[in-house]
Design a protein around this motif. Structure first.
Motif, PDB file in Angstrom:
ATOM      1  N   LEU A 185      48.544  45.957  33.737  1.00  0.00           N
ATOM      2  CA  LEU A 185      48.555  46.300  35.061  1.00  0.00           C
ATOM      3  C   LEU A 185      48.182  47.993  35.358  1.00  0.00           C
ATOM      4  O   LEU A 185      47.511  48.448  36.119  1.00  0.00           O
ATOM      5  CB  LEU A 185      49.853  46.237  35.949  1.00  0.00           C
ATOM      6  CG  LEU A 185      50.168  46.493  37.113  1.00  0.00           C
ATOM      7  CD1 LEU A 185      48.989  46.425  37.906  1.00  0.00           C
ATOM      8  CD2 LEU A 185      51.698  46.039  37.661  1.00  0.00           C
ATOM      9  N   GLU A 186      48.844  48.646  34.177  1.00  0.00           N
ATOM     10  CA  GLU A 186      48.589  50.098  34.302  1.00  0.00           C
ATOM     11  C   GLU A 186      47.202  50.357  34.068  1.00  0.00           C
ATOM     12  O   GLU A 186      46.657  51.420  34.831  1.00  0.00           O
ATOM     13  CB  GLU A 186      49.497  50.818  33.219  1.00  0.00           C
ATOM     14  CG  GLU A 186      49.312  52.333  33.207  1.00  0.00           C
ATOM     15  CD  GLU A 186      50.026  53.044  31.956  1.00  0.00           C
ATOM     16  OE1 GLU A 186      49.986  54.107  31.801  1.00  0.00           O
ATOM     17  OE2 GLU A 186      50.962  52.015  31.479  1.00  0.00           O
ATOM     18  N   GLY A 187      46.495  49.825  33.034  1.00  0.00           N
ATOM     19  CA  GLY A 187      44.889  50.115  32.909  1.00  0.00           C
ATOM     20  C   GLY A 187      44.171  49.710  34.031  1.00  0.00           C
ATOM     21  O   GLY A 187      43.367  50.476  34.458  1.00  0.00           O
ATOM     22  N   GLU A 188      44.609  48.575  34.861  1.00  0.00           N
ATOM     23  CA  GLU A 188      43.645  48.177  35.976  1.00  0.00           C
ATOM     24  C   GLU A 188      43.973  49.278  37.196  1.00  0.00           C
ATOM     25  O   GLU A 188      42.922  49.600  38.015  1.00  0.00           O
ATOM     26  CB  GLU A 188      44.052  46.905  36.559  1.00  0.00           C
ATOM     27  CG  GLU A 188      43.821  45.784  35.328  1.00  0.00           C
ATOM     28  CD  GLU A 188      42.283  45.321  35.207  1.00  0.00           C
ATOM     29  OE1 GLU A 188      41.649  46.420  34.455  1.00  0.00           O
ATOM     30  OE2 GLU A 188      42.029  44.086  35.292  1.00  0.00           O
ATOM     31  N   ARG A 189      45.264  49.664  37.262  1.00  0.00           N
ATOM     32  CA  ARG A 189      45.472  50.703  38.507  1.00  0.00           C
ATOM     33  C   ARG A 189      44.622  51.787  37.969  1.00  0.00           C
ATOM     34  O   ARG A 189      44.066  52.343  39.112  1.00  0.00           O
ATOM     35  CB  ARG A 189      47.005  51.100  38.368  1.00  0.00           C
ATOM     36  CG  ARG A 189      48.031  50.016  38.936  1.00  0.00           C
ATOM     37  CD  ARG A 189      49.340  50.777  39.053  1.00  0.00           C
ATOM     38  NE  ARG A 189      50.295  49.902  39.255  1.00  0.00           N
ATOM     39  CZ  ARG A 189      51.249  49.573  38.235  1.00  0.00           C
ATOM     40  NH1 ARG A 189      51.325  50.228  37.221  1.00  0.00           N
ATOM     41  NH2 ARG A 189      52.313  48.890  38.758  1.00  0.00           N
ATOM     42  N   GLU A 190      44.627  52.408  36.920  1.00  0.00           N
ATOM     43  CA  GLU A 190      43.888  53.474  36.695  1.00  0.00           C
ATOM     44  C   GLU A 190      42.442  53.347  36.782  1.00  0.00           C
ATOM     45  O   GLU A 190      41.482  54.205  37.274  1.00  0.00           O
ATOM     46  CB  GLU A 190      43.976  53.999  35.001  1.00  0.00           C
ATOM     47  CG  GLU A 190      43.349  55.207  34.544  1.00  0.00           C
ATOM     48  CD  GLU A 190      43.720  56.477  35.524  1.00  0.00           C
ATOM     49  OE1 GLU A 190      42.833  57.558  35.688  1.00  0.00           O
ATOM     50  OE2 GLU A 190      44.665  56.392  35.993  1.00  0.00           O
ATOM     51  N   LEU A 191      41.759  52.022  36.420  1.00  0.00           N
ATOM     52  CA  LEU A 191      40.367  51.840  36.585  1.00  0.00           C
ATOM     53  C   LEU A 191      39.715  51.788  38.223  1.00  0.00           C
ATOM     54  O   LEU A 191      39.069  52.452  38.354  1.00  0.00           O
ATOM     55  CB  LEU A 191      40.224  50.525  35.915  1.00  0.00           C
ATOM     56  CG  LEU A 191      38.731  50.233  35.455  1.00  0.00           C
ATOM     57  CD1 LEU A 191      37.994  50.978  34.549  1.00  0.00           C
ATOM     58  CD2 LEU A 191      38.608  48.595  35.311  1.00  0.00           C
ATOM     59  N   LEU A 192      40.681  51.092  38.881  1.00  0.00           N
ATOM     60  CA  LEU A 192      40.591  51.109  40.418  1.00  0.00           C
ATOM     61  C   LEU A 192      40.307  52.721  40.919  1.00  0.00           C
ATOM     62  O   LEU A 192      39.355  53.080  41.566  1.00  0.00           O
ATOM     63  CB  LEU A 192      41.494  50.367  40.899  1.00  0.00           C
ATOM     64  CG  LEU A 192      41.227  48.928  40.600  1.00  0.00           C
ATOM     65  CD1 LEU A 192      42.570  48.170  41.420  1.00  0.00           C
ATOM     66  CD2 LEU A 192      40.010  48.256  40.668  1.00  0.00           C
ATOM     67  N   ASP A 204      38.164  32.671  40.570  1.00  0.00           N
ATOM     68  CA  ASP A 204      39.271  32.101  40.295  1.00  0.00           C
ATOM     69  C   ASP A 204      39.526  31.291  39.011  1.00  0.00           C
ATOM     70  O   ASP A 204      39.825  30.272  38.781  1.00  0.00           O
ATOM     71  CB  ASP A 204      39.834  30.928  41.373  1.00  0.00           C
ATOM     72  CG  ASP A 204      41.112  30.704  41.275  1.00  0.00           C
ATOM     73  OD1 ASP A 204      41.871  31.223  40.504  1.00  0.00           O
ATOM     74  OD2 ASP A 204      41.295  29.575  42.153  1.00  0.00           O
ATOM     75  N   SER A 205      39.645  32.361  37.881  1.00  0.00           N
ATOM     76  CA  SER A 205      39.636  31.918  36.588  1.00  0.00           C
ATOM     77  C   SER A 205      41.091  31.487  36.238  1.00  0.00           C
ATOM     78  O   SER A 205      41.202  30.655  35.352  1.00  0.00           O
ATOM     79  CB  SER A 205      39.375  32.918  35.558  1.00  0.00           C
ATOM     80  OG  SER A 205      38.008  33.419  35.884  1.00  0.00           O
ATOM     81  N   GLY A 206      42.051  32.066  36.848  1.00  0.00           N
ATOM     82  CA  GLY A 206      43.494  31.724  36.506  1.00  0.00           C
ATOM     83  C   GLY A 206      43.894  32.120  35.228  1.00  0.00           C
ATOM     84  O   GLY A 206      43.189  33.029  34.602  1.00  0.00           O
ATOM     85  N   GLY A 207      45.190  32.099  34.897  1.00  0.00           N
ATOM     86  CA  GLY A 207      45.721  32.714  33.788  1.00  0.00           C
ATOM     87  C   GLY A 207      46.294  34.084  33.810  1.00  0.00           C
ATOM     88  O   GLY A 207      45.659  34.840  34.729  1.00  0.00           O
ATOM     89  N   PRO A 208      46.954  34.491  32.712  1.00  0.00           N
ATOM     90  CA  PRO A 208      47.362  35.795  32.954  1.00  0.00           C
ATOM     91  C   PRO A 208      46.505  36.973  32.374  1.00  0.00           C
ATOM     92  O   PRO A 208      46.854  38.207  32.601  1.00  0.00           O
ATOM     93  CB  PRO A 208      48.727  35.900  32.178  1.00  0.00           C
ATOM     94  CG  PRO A 208      48.587  34.604  31.157  1.00  0.00           C
ATOM     95  CD  PRO A 208      47.724  33.548  31.809  1.00  0.00           C
ATOM     96  N   ALA A 209      45.682  36.693  31.511  1.00  0.00           N
ATOM     97  CA  ALA A 209      44.931  37.404  30.901  1.00  0.00           C
ATOM     98  C   ALA A 209      44.292  38.537  31.663  1.00  0.00           C
ATOM     99  O   ALA A 209      43.826  39.778  31.504  1.00  0.00           O
ATOM    100  CB  ALA A 209      44.062  36.961  30.025  1.00  0.00           C
ATOM    101  N   THR A 210      43.764  38.028  33.023  1.00  0.00           N
ATOM    102  CA  THR A 210      43.110  39.070  33.743  1.00  0.00           C
ATOM    103  C   THR A 210      43.477  39.059  35.079  1.00  0.00           C
ATOM    104  O   THR A 210      42.861  39.488  36.129  1.00  0.00           O
ATOM    105  CB  THR A 210      41.346  38.471  33.876  1.00  0.00           C
ATOM    106  OG1 THR A 210      41.244  37.234  34.297  1.00  0.00           O
ATOM    107  CG2 THR A 210      40.692  38.699  32.650  1.00  0.00           C
ATOM    108  N   ALA A 211      44.772  38.974  35.439  1.00  0.00           N
ATOM    109  CA  ALA A 211      45.438  38.725  36.615  1.00  0.00           C
ATOM    110  C   ALA A 211      45.915  39.912  37.217  1.00  0.00           C
ATOM    111  O   ALA A 211      46.173  40.245  38.219  1.00  0.00           O
ATOM    112  CB  ALA A 211      46.721  37.630  36.584  1.00  0.00           C
ATOM    113  N   ALA A 212      45.947  40.941  36.350  1.00  0.00           N
ATOM    114  CA  ALA A 212      46.509  42.151  36.531  1.00  0.00           C
ATOM    115  C   ALA A 212      45.858  42.926  37.674  1.00  0.00           C
ATOM    116  O   ALA A 212      46.160  43.750  38.308  1.00  0.00           O
ATOM    117  CB  ALA A 212      46.784  43.098  35.345  1.00  0.00           C
TER     118      ALA A 212
END
Length: 258
Positions: A185-192, A204-212
């Motif tokens: 989540l931290e990495g995705e926030r920074e990327l955005l 809609d791939s589902g799963g936790p790997a890319t849900a952040a």
């Protein structure tokens, strides 16, 4: 009597976990990968790479190698492969189970826009933002390529994230980011924030790997275009996780799975 032989149509984390669990039961396991990733991670059991030549080729391979169970653990959007698996299972009389992790569902605060295709997603984008985080994989990116000089897609900038570099054509303006999940989540926030993203596109791939990325987009109030997954082929039994697959194959095997 020869050991059961399970053919896993793989390429997902769930396929890897399924191969590990079945190998531990003494089942002969072959995992088949489409070959789109040039350096796949090692897998337990046997590994084959490349297509079968459609449903007939898959059925022929299953007969030649005495497959007793066909397990479709491909990506939820690998619809053609799933259709071929269903046809091959019917023609050979082989048990087929499709392992499909549950899709994502919106929560309060999400600004989701559901579409059925990448083409629909591309048509919607100019009304939602100008700097796009495109996380739909390396296939189908031509949908986001402007058709002519008047196409509003010309005005958009794309951050394209993919495990491997996509083949052309790709969007005209933007940046390619090669990365493999899981993502934090931290990495995705920074990327955005770093790329000043104002709209996200995802399957809609589902799963936790890319849900952040969905949580990060919600926190920042960003719209998200979600390409809904296709339905599995008619009549195919589905399972949401590895343990359910094992229970359908053998309740005793499921009891040994952590």
């Amino acid at each position: 009597m020869p050991a059961p032989h399970a053919l896993i149509l793989g390429g997902t984390a769930e396929a890897r976990a399924l191969a590990t669990a079945l190998t531990a039961t003494g089942t002969r396991v072959t995992t088949s990968l489409a070959g789109r990733v040039t350096e796949p991670r090692p897998l337990p059991g046997e590994l084959r790479t490349g297509g079968f030549g459609g449903a007939e080729g898959l059925a022929r391979w299953m007969r030649d190698h005495h497959v007793t169970a066909l397990l479709d653990a491909t990506h939820p959007f690998a619809h053609r492969i799933s259709e071929n698996a269903a046809e091959a299972a019917r023609s050979t009389g082989t048990q087929l189970i499709a392992l499909r992790r549950p899709g994502w569902t919106p929560t309060p605060g999400d600004r989701w826009h559901s579409v059925h295709t990448l083409t629909e997603a591309a048509a919607l984008l100019p009304t939602l933002g100008h700097r796009v985080f495109l996380t739909t994989g390396r296939l189908g990116l031509q949908a986001f390529v402007p058709q002519d000089g008047a196409d509003p897609l010309h005005a958009l900038w794309f951050l394209i994230r993919s495990v491997e570099a996509p083949d052309p054509p790709t969007p005209h303006h933007g940046q390619l980011l090669l990365a493999r999940g899981p993502f934090t989540l931290e990495g995705e926030r920074e990327l955005l924030r770093e790329h000043r993203i104002d709209v996200l596109v995802t399957k809609d791939s589902g799963g936790p790997a890319t849900a952040a990325k969905l949580t990060a987009a919600r926190e920042l109030g960003l719209p998200v275009v979600v390409v809904r997954r296709p339905d599995p082929p008619a009549g195919v039994r589905t399972a949401p996780d590895v343990q359910t697959v094992l229970a359908l194959l053998s309740p005793a095997a499921a009891d040994t799975y952590p």
